[in-house]
Design an enzyme around this catalytic site. Structure first.
Site, PDB file in Angstrom:
ATOM      1  CE1 TYR A   1      30.374   8.023 -21.192  1.00 14.11           C
ATOM      2  CE2 TYR A   1      30.097   8.308 -23.563  1.00 14.11           C
ATOM      3  CZ  TYR A   1      29.843   8.723 -22.267  1.00 14.11           C
ATOM      4  OH  TYR A   1      29.060   9.823 -22.051  1.00 14.11           O
TER       5      TYR A   1
ATOM      6  CG  ASP B   1      20.814  16.317 -17.784  1.00 15.78           C
ATOM      7  OD1 ASP B   1      21.587  15.635 -17.081  1.00 15.78           O
ATOM      8  OD2 ASP B   1      20.419  15.969 -18.918  1.00 15.78           O
TER       9      ASP B   1
ATOM     10  CG  ASP C   1      24.034  12.573 -16.094  1.00 18.47           C
ATOM     11  OD1 ASP C   1      23.344  13.547 -15.736  1.00 18.47           O
ATOM     12  OD2 ASP C   1      23.965  12.053 -17.220  1.00 18.47           O
TER      13      ASP C   1
ATOM     14  CG  ASP D   1      -0.255  -0.114   2.510  1.00 20.92           C
ATOM     15  OD1 ASP D   1       0.989  -0.307   2.491  1.00 20.92           O
ATOM     16  OD2 ASP D   1      -0.919  -0.007   3.551  1.00 20.92           O
TER      17      ASP D   1
ATOM     18  CG  HIS E   1      15.799  12.896 -22.194  1.00 28.91           C
ATOM     19  ND1 HIS E   1      16.035  11.553 -22.317  1.00 28.91           N
ATOM     20  CD2 HIS E   1      16.953  13.411 -21.703  1.00 28.91           C
ATOM     21  CE1 HIS E   1      17.274  11.270 -21.909  1.00 28.91           C
ATOM     22  NE2 HIS E   1      17.836  12.385 -21.531  1.00 28.91           N
TER      23      HIS E   1
ATOM     24  CD  GLU F   1      23.689  14.730 -22.417  1.00 31.51           C
ATOM     25  OE1 GLU F   1      24.047  13.778 -21.717  1.00 31.51           O
ATOM     26  OE2 GLU F   1      22.518  15.140 -22.451  1.00 31.51           O
TER      27      GLU F   1
ATOM     28  CD  GLU G   1      23.906  16.408 -19.290  1.00 31.43           C
ATOM     29  OE1 GLU G   1      24.185  15.514 -18.452  1.00 31.43           O
ATOM     30  OE2 GLU G   1      22.870  16.398 -19.964  1.00 31.43           O
TER      31      GLU G   1
ATOM     32  NE  ARG H   1      26.740  11.763 -19.496  1.00 31.44           N
ATOM     33  CZ  ARG H   1      26.778  10.510 -19.084  1.00 31.44           C
ATOM     34  NH1 ARG H   1      27.459   9.598 -19.764  1.00 31.44           N
ATOM     35  NH2 ARG H   1      26.146  10.153 -17.986  1.00 31.44           N
TER      36      ARG H   1
ATOM     37  CG  HIS I   1      18.581  15.871 -23.667  1.00 31.04           C
ATOM     38  ND1 HIS I   1      18.031  16.519 -22.589  1.00 31.04           N
ATOM     39  CD2 HIS I   1      19.675  15.218 -23.189  1.00 31.04           C
ATOM     40  CE1 HIS I   1      18.745  16.248 -21.509  1.00 31.04           C
ATOM     41  NE2 HIS I   1      19.763  15.473 -21.844  1.00 31.04           N
TER      42      HIS I   1
ATOM     43  CG  HIS J   1      21.020   5.125 -19.209  1.00 24.81           C
ATOM     44  ND1 HIS J   1      20.068   4.811 -20.141  1.00 24.81           N
ATOM     45  CD2 HIS J   1      21.393   6.392 -19.493  1.00 24.81           C
ATOM     46  CE1 HIS J   1      19.874   5.827 -20.955  1.00 24.81           C
ATOM     47  NE2 HIS J   1      20.676   6.810 -20.581  1.00 24.81           N
TER      48      HIS J   1
ATOM     49  CG  HIS K   1      25.764   9.816 -25.465  1.00 28.56           C
ATOM     50  ND1 HIS K   1      25.919  11.176 -25.425  1.00 28.56           N
ATOM     51  CD2 HIS K   1      26.722   9.304 -24.641  1.00 28.56           C
ATOM     52  CE1 HIS K   1      26.918  11.475 -24.605  1.00 28.56           C
ATOM     53  NE2 HIS K   1      27.435  10.351 -24.132  1.00 28.56           N
TER      54      HIS K   1
HETATM   55  N1  GLY Z   1      20.798  12.564 -17.350  1.00 26.45           N
HETATM   56  C1  GLY Z   1      20.170  12.190 -18.549  1.00 26.45           C
HETATM   57  C2  GLY Z   1      20.864  12.731 -19.690  1.00 26.45           C
HETATM   58  O1  GLY Z   1      21.948  13.257 -19.565  1.00 26.45           O
HETATM   59  O2  GLY Z   1      20.356  12.735 -20.779  1.00 26.45           O
HETATM   60 MN    MN Z   2      21.396  15.143 -20.520  1.00 23.47          MN
HETATM   61 MN    MN Z   3      22.709  14.090 -17.763  1.00 23.73          MN
END
Ligand code: GLY
Ligand code: MN
Ligand code: MN
Length: 442
Positions: free
Chosen positions: A385, A268, A257, A37, A358, A381, A412, A410, A351, A240, A347
């Site tokens: 890798y 982000d 991240d 619950d 996103h 970003e 960003e 990375r 975005h 991820h 990637h």
């Molecule tokens: N943290 C999600 C991205 O960087 O797109």
């Molecule tokens: Mn991002």
């Molecule tokens: Mn991110």
């Protein structure tokens, strides 16, 4: 009406300007069960919140579009017994006044009112296919309207997914949104600085996650904007990664991240830094290359540039750098054409960012990358890798020199596009090697 409510009313007016006459039906999100619950913390639907500012569950916006526009909220009624257990509810009367709707009713009146409101409308704007239970419910209401069609008010003949038009509005941030996003960016940047200062070998990744979330909450944010990634060592090569449970070692890089959500708006940010020390030579080679690609991207973030331009700029710098480091071999143009860089950079370079991490809004128009416009907010970003080759790796993958293996970097930031460039909403947290090491060594 509260001062914030004017912004939401202006957005409803903008939707009315954008769309031909019809009726909008837009439910907020459902409460989702976690286990037994216990429910997950409720998060409103972003489109619904954009147009209403209303944050309670079990609510629906109905908006009449056309020459006599009208906004109607359906929400939970006041209920003393329920409020003892669950907390305050506005109820229709206070919600109408505070949030600036023309009318408001209890949610249990929705279906009967909809039968009246839908009858005679040429179009229904609705998030089609988003939630099967809502689809069936709306279908049931339309059947009732059809059965009464002989009264002279037929059912709509056009059904349009309303999310597309709202997404295009959300793409250009208004002043209230920019203010929230500046604040979300600042708080999140401070949290990253805190993490750089405090992360030490021997700690677990989740201890750093706790420091980030502490700063978010202490600063007024009620939730991270997405699952925080705190990835040390080889974990940084998993895009991820979410376990956040490894014990960090001396010599590790830590990729974080993470961003907070403030007033519904996401930040982000990614930073990659040495845990309690300095970059090693190979780590620095890769880091400086990713940073150089980021600066090349920044040059392409201004109104009038095509959106894909800043990705292409990053890809060129990264590919040239991979050749210079003897990782890829060949001509840069040919390597880019063959997408050889995708072994290490798989990637996109960013975005849209807003109420969703996103965020809503199209990236292409008629199949072609759209142009950036002032008021858009996007992330930049780039990353690299380096993972070992596996038996099932694609045949064209190349082996990576030992000293680069398991490095993941990375970086960003969040950029608000302006007429002549951009405003970096997350510039506060250092990116250059000296600025980072000033925080990590100590
Ligand atoms: N943290 C999600 C991205 O960087 O797109
Ligand atoms: Mn991002
Ligand atoms: Mn991110």
């Amino acid at each position: 009406m509260s001062s914030q409510a004017h912004h939401h009313a202006a957005r409803r007016a903008a939707l009315n300007q954008r769309l031909p006459a019809g009726l909008v039906i837009l439910p907020t999100a459902r409460v989702k069960s976690r286990n037994a619950d216990s429910d997950y913390a409720f998060r409103f639907d972003s489109d619904f919140f954009y147009l209403t500012g209303f944050h309670e569950p079990e609510a629906v916006l109905v908006q009449v579009l056309g020459d006599a526009p009208k906004s109607i909220l359906f929400c939970q009624p006041k209920n003393e017994l329920r409020e003892i257990w669950e907390g305050f509810l506005y109820g229709p009367d206070a919600a109408r006044e505070q949030f600036g709707f023309d009318e408001a009713y209890a949610i249990d009146q929705l279906d009967s009112k909809l039968v009246e409101l839908i009858a005679g409308q040429p179009r229904l704007y609705y998030p089609i296919g988003f939630d099967e239970r809502w689809d069936r419910r709306i279908q049931g209401v339309i059947e009732q309207v059809k059965q009464r069609a002989r009264t002279g008010k037929p059912a709509p003949i056009e059904f349009v997914d309303v999310r597309h038009a709202i997404g295009e509005l959300r793409l250009i941030k208004d002043d209230a949104e920019k203010a929230s996003m500046r604040e979300a960016g600042r708080i999140s940047a401070e949290a990253h600085i805190r993490a750089m200062r405090l992360a030490r070998p021997g700690q677990f990744e989740y201890e750093v996650e706790a420091e980030l979330h502490y700063h978010f909450t202490k600063s007024g944010s009620r939730s991270p904007a997405y699952g925080s990634i705190v990835a040390s060592g080889a974990n940084a090569t998993c895009l991820h990664y979410h376990e956040n449970n490894r014990q960090m070692q001396a010599g590790d890089l830590l990729l974080i991240d993470a961003g907070c959500e403030l007033h519904g708006y996401a930040a982000d940010i990614t930073r990659t830094f040495p845990v309690g020390g300095r970059f090693s030579g190979p780590q620095k080679d890769i880091y400086e290359l990713v940073l150089a690609s980021m600066h090349a991207s920044f040059d392409k973030v201004r109104a009038g540039e095509v959106r894909i331009g800043y990705h292409d700029a990053a890809v060129r710098v990264l590919t040239q750098g991979l050749v210079d480091l003897d990782i890829l071999k060949g001509e840069v143009d040919g390597l880019i054409e063959r997408e050889a860089y995708k072994q290490f950079y798989m990637h996109g370079t960013g975005h849209w960012l807003g109420l969703d991490v996103h965020d809503a809004g199209e990236y292409k128009i008629d199949g072609v990358s759209r142009k950036l416009e002032a008021g858009m907010v996007l992330t930049v970003e780039p990353g690299l890798y380096f993972r070992p080759l596996l038996a099932d790796s694609p045949a064209h993958y190349v082996a990576v020199p030992e000293h680069f293996l398991h490095i993941g970097v990375r970086i960003e930031d969040d950029l608000l596009v302006t007429a002549d460039g951009h405003e970096n909403l997350t510039a506060l947290v250092p990116k250059d090697v000296a600025g980072i090491e000033a925080l990590t060594v100590g």
